[in-house]
Scaffold this motif. Structure first.
Motif, PDB file in Angstrom:
ATOM      1  N   PHE A 235       0.218   6.851   9.513  1.00  0.00           N
ATOM      2  CA  PHE A 235      -0.084   7.780   8.683  1.00  0.00           C
ATOM      3  C   PHE A 235       0.908   8.928   9.087  1.00  0.00           C
ATOM      4  O   PHE A 235       1.038   9.931   8.094  1.00  0.00           O
ATOM      5  N   ILE A 236       1.108   9.173  10.132  1.00  0.00           N
ATOM      6  CA  ILE A 236       2.040  10.546  10.767  1.00  0.00           C
ATOM      7  C   ILE A 236       3.420  10.061  10.420  1.00  0.00           C
ATOM      8  O   ILE A 236       4.507  10.778   9.810  1.00  0.00           O
ATOM      9  N   TYR A 237       3.866   8.965  10.777  1.00  0.00           N
ATOM     10  CA  TYR A 237       5.257   8.547  10.769  1.00  0.00           C
ATOM     11  C   TYR A 237       6.064   7.537   9.464  1.00  0.00           C
ATOM     12  O   TYR A 237       7.097   7.194   9.539  1.00  0.00           O
ATOM     13  N   GLN A 238       4.857   7.118   8.801  1.00  0.00           N
ATOM     14  CA  GLN A 238       5.397   6.001   7.555  1.00  0.00           C
ATOM     15  C   GLN A 238       4.503   6.729   6.380  1.00  0.00           C
ATOM     16  O   GLN A 238       3.796   6.115   5.553  1.00  0.00           O
ATOM     17  N   THR A 239       4.564   8.044   6.249  1.00  0.00           N
ATOM     18  CA  THR A 239       3.715   8.636   5.054  1.00  0.00           C
ATOM     19  C   THR A 239       3.959   8.205   3.740  1.00  0.00           C
ATOM     20  O   THR A 239       3.017   8.201   2.968  1.00  0.00           O
ATOM     21  N   ALA A 240       5.436   7.857   3.298  1.00  0.00           N
ATOM     22  CA  ALA A 240       5.446   7.430   2.056  1.00  0.00           C
ATOM     23  C   ALA A 240       4.794   6.232   1.618  1.00  0.00           C
ATOM     24  O   ALA A 240       4.732   5.824   0.513  1.00  0.00           O
ATOM     25  N   THR A 241       4.595   5.288   2.635  1.00  0.00           N
ATOM     26  CA  THR A 241       4.042   4.048   2.277  1.00  0.00           C
ATOM     27  C   THR A 241       2.603   3.821   2.941  1.00  0.00           C
ATOM     28  O   THR A 241       2.147   2.654   2.828  1.00  0.00           O
ATOM     29  N   THR A 242       2.092   4.867   3.469  1.00  0.00           N
ATOM     30  CA  THR A 242       0.737   4.578   3.892  1.00  0.00           C
ATOM     31  C   THR A 242      -0.305   5.391   3.095  1.00  0.00           C
ATOM     32  O   THR A 242      -1.387   5.031   2.790  1.00  0.00           O
ATOM     33  N   TRP A 243       0.056   6.636   3.087  1.00  0.00           N
ATOM     34  CA  TRP A 243      -0.875   7.600   2.021  1.00  0.00           C
ATOM     35  C   TRP A 243      -1.226   6.947   0.780  1.00  0.00           C
ATOM     36  O   TRP A 243      -2.192   7.127   0.242  1.00  0.00           O
ATOM     37  N   PRO A 244      -0.144   6.406   0.110  1.00  0.00           N
ATOM     38  CA  PRO A 244      -0.282   5.699  -1.396  1.00  0.00           C
ATOM     39  C   PRO A 244      -1.531   4.766  -0.960  1.00  0.00           C
ATOM     40  O   PRO A 244      -2.255   4.628  -2.032  1.00  0.00           O
ATOM     41  N   GLY A 245      -1.407   3.877  -0.066  1.00  0.00           N
ATOM     42  CA  GLY A 245      -2.322   2.866   0.240  1.00  0.00           C
ATOM     43  C   GLY A 245      -3.764   3.436   0.270  1.00  0.00           C
ATOM     44  O   GLY A 245      -4.770   2.972  -0.132  1.00  0.00           O
ATOM     45  N   LEU A 246      -3.815   4.583   1.105  1.00  0.00           N
ATOM     46  CA  LEU A 246      -5.067   5.277   1.378  1.00  0.00           C
ATOM     47  C   LEU A 246      -5.474   5.725  -0.106  1.00  0.00           C
ATOM     48  O   LEU A 246      -6.839   5.673  -0.256  1.00  0.00           O
ATOM     49  N   ILE A 247      -4.795   6.010  -0.839  1.00  0.00           N
ATOM     50  CA  ILE A 247      -5.189   6.817  -2.130  1.00  0.00           C
ATOM     51  C   ILE A 247      -5.763   5.679  -2.978  1.00  0.00           C
ATOM     52  O   ILE A 247      -6.717   5.763  -3.638  1.00  0.00           O
ATOM     53  N   ILE A 248      -5.163   4.569  -3.242  1.00  0.00           N
ATOM     54  CA  ILE A 248      -5.736   3.512  -3.702  1.00  0.00           C
ATOM     55  C   ILE A 248      -6.949   3.035  -3.170  1.00  0.00           C
ATOM     56  O   ILE A 248      -7.909   2.619  -3.968  1.00  0.00           O
ATOM     57  N   VAL A 249      -7.141   2.991  -1.896  1.00  0.00           N
ATOM     58  CA  VAL A 249      -8.462   2.699  -1.365  1.00  0.00           C
ATOM     59  C   VAL A 249      -9.513   3.700  -1.895  1.00  0.00           C
ATOM     60  O   VAL A 249     -10.713   3.356  -2.274  1.00  0.00           O
ATOM     61  N   LEU A 250      -9.152   4.984  -1.981  1.00  0.00           N
ATOM     62  CA  LEU A 250     -10.223   6.082  -2.375  1.00  0.00           C
ATOM     63  C   LEU A 250     -10.467   6.036  -3.704  1.00  0.00           C
ATOM     64  O   LEU A 250     -11.519   6.480  -3.917  1.00  0.00           O
ATOM     65  N   THR A 251      -9.899   5.592  -4.481  1.00  0.00           N
ATOM     66  CA  THR A 251     -10.050   5.253  -5.956  1.00  0.00           C
ATOM     67  C   THR A 251     -11.251   4.627  -6.142  1.00  0.00           C
ATOM     68  O   THR A 251     -11.797   4.626  -7.230  1.00  0.00           O
ATOM     69  N   GLY A 252     -11.476   3.662  -5.155  1.00  0.00           N
ATOM     70  CA  GLY A 252     -12.493   2.644  -5.260  1.00  0.00           C
ATOM     71  C   GLY A 252     -13.865   3.295  -5.002  1.00  0.00           C
ATOM     72  O   GLY A 252     -14.969   2.817  -5.421  1.00  0.00           O
ATOM     73  N   VAL A 253     -13.870   4.426  -4.147  1.00  0.00           N
ATOM     74  CA  VAL A 253     -15.175   5.191  -3.761  1.00  0.00           C
ATOM     75  C   VAL A 253     -16.055   5.854  -5.077  1.00  0.00           C
ATOM     76  O   VAL A 253     -17.063   5.273  -5.196  1.00  0.00           O
ATOM     77  N   PRO A 254     -15.296   6.447  -5.878  1.00  0.00           N
ATOM     78  CA  PRO A 254     -16.085   6.755  -7.278  1.00  0.00           C
ATOM     79  C   PRO A 254     -16.445   5.618  -8.220  1.00  0.00           C
ATOM     80  O   PRO A 254     -17.493   5.552  -8.823  1.00  0.00           O
ATOM     81  N   ILE A 255     -15.508   4.418  -8.100  1.00  0.00           N
ATOM     82  CA  ILE A 255     -15.799   3.308  -8.864  1.00  0.00           C
ATOM     83  C   ILE A 255     -17.165   2.362  -8.279  1.00  0.00           C
ATOM     84  O   ILE A 255     -17.934   2.126  -9.195  1.00  0.00           O
ATOM     85  N   TYR A 256     -17.134   2.575  -7.044  1.00  0.00           N
ATOM     86  CA  TYR A 256     -18.316   1.782  -6.316  1.00  0.00           C
ATOM     87  C   TYR A 256     -19.646   2.665  -6.652  1.00  0.00           C
ATOM     88  O   TYR A 256     -20.656   1.756  -7.085  1.00  0.00           O
ATOM     89  N   PHE A 257     -19.858   3.978  -6.819  1.00  0.00           N
ATOM     90  CA  PHE A 257     -21.027   4.521  -7.102  1.00  0.00           C
ATOM     91  C   PHE A 257     -21.231   4.364  -8.589  1.00  0.00           C
ATOM     92  O   PHE A 257     -22.426   4.400  -9.125  1.00  0.00           O
TER      93      PHE A 257
END
Length: 268
Positions: A235-257
């Protein structure tokens, strides 16, 4: 020393991806004969076999190629260079065929196992109801269809390559980026899964446990620490390709609820 440490952590992306499907057998545990014996046995034998094959492959690289050839292999394709040394003139073709066979074999397991996860979600009221039904061949066909559509939506979009002047030089795809997205996201869930062992031991101390965590509690703790360190470095040294993955995962949280609420309303 710190730079070497960071480099080793970042380099784990590809190796972790190569072993990422080791746990997929658990998706079908409900349909396995004698799961208490066969699931842990499959996990252990599969992991040992893959580690052995990778170690032997590296031994072959070191035995067939000088160090300079390994460092300067075209496109970092050390395996292809090794095959060219062993089979002059035909090495690239042989390696391409081997990769195709390996890829199709891996995809077969990933596709079928993935659909089982959607099937279980639907049975819990967290996905489309049709996905929670098996066809006449006892296969979650709708899960396979939806999975195929989603995979195509991720892989087919083109990316544009430009030079320093902004001129279009070619086109690519998101496949390479998806690899990094997947590993950063997968590590999060692996950490949570292992941490769940400690939570369940505390909340349900008397529950039946057909599977026992190896080396508990030392091995699970070491895994959580190691995976957390690698994840933090990514997350610190590969921000361009890791934070987007985290955002994709977080979009599932509201969908889950939302899905959970919809399922609760329909049952009441």
């Amino acid at each position: 020393a710190f730079g070497l440490f960071v480099g080793i952590c970042v380099a784990q992306t590809n190796s972790l991806f190569s072993a990422d499907a080791w746990n997929n057998i658990t998706f079908t545990a409900g349909e396995v004969k004698e799961p208490r014996r066969n699931v842990p046995l499959s996990l252990a034998l599969g992991t040992i076999l893959v580690i052995t094959l990778y170690l032997l492959a590296n031994v072959a690289y070191l035995a067939a190629l000088p160090w300079d050839a390994i460092q300067n292999a075209p496109s970092d394709r050390v395996a292809s260079e090794t095959a060219n040394v062993i089979f002059p003139g035909a090495g690239a073709t042989i390696m391409a065929v081997a990769i195709m066979i390996s890829t199709f074999g891996c995809n077969n397991g990933l596709i079928l196992a993935g659909a089982r996860a959607y099937y279980a979600m639907a049975r819990d009221g967290l996905f489309f109801r049709k996905v929670g039904h098996l066809n006449k061949n006892h296969v979650p066909a709708w899960g396979l269809i939806i999975q195929g559509i989603w995979a195509a939506a991720l892989v087919l979009p083109r990316t544009v390559k430009t030079d320093s002047a902004g001129n279009v030089t070619g086109y690519g795809n998101l496949y390479g980026n998806l690899l990094d997205y997947v590993i950063s996201a997968a590590l999060i869930f692996y950490i949570l899964t292992i941490a769940g062992i400690f939570v369940l031991r505390r909340k349900r101390p008397n529950a039946e446990r057909p599977y026992k965590a190896f080396g508990y509690p030392i091995v699970p703790v070491l895994y959580i620490i190691g995976a957390t360190v690698v994840l933090a470095v990514l997350f610190i040294y590969q921000t361009a390709t890791t934070w987007p993955g985290l955002i994709i995962v977080l979009t599932g949280v509201p969908i889950y609820f939302l899905w959970r609420r919809s399922s609760t309303d329909s049952t009441t």
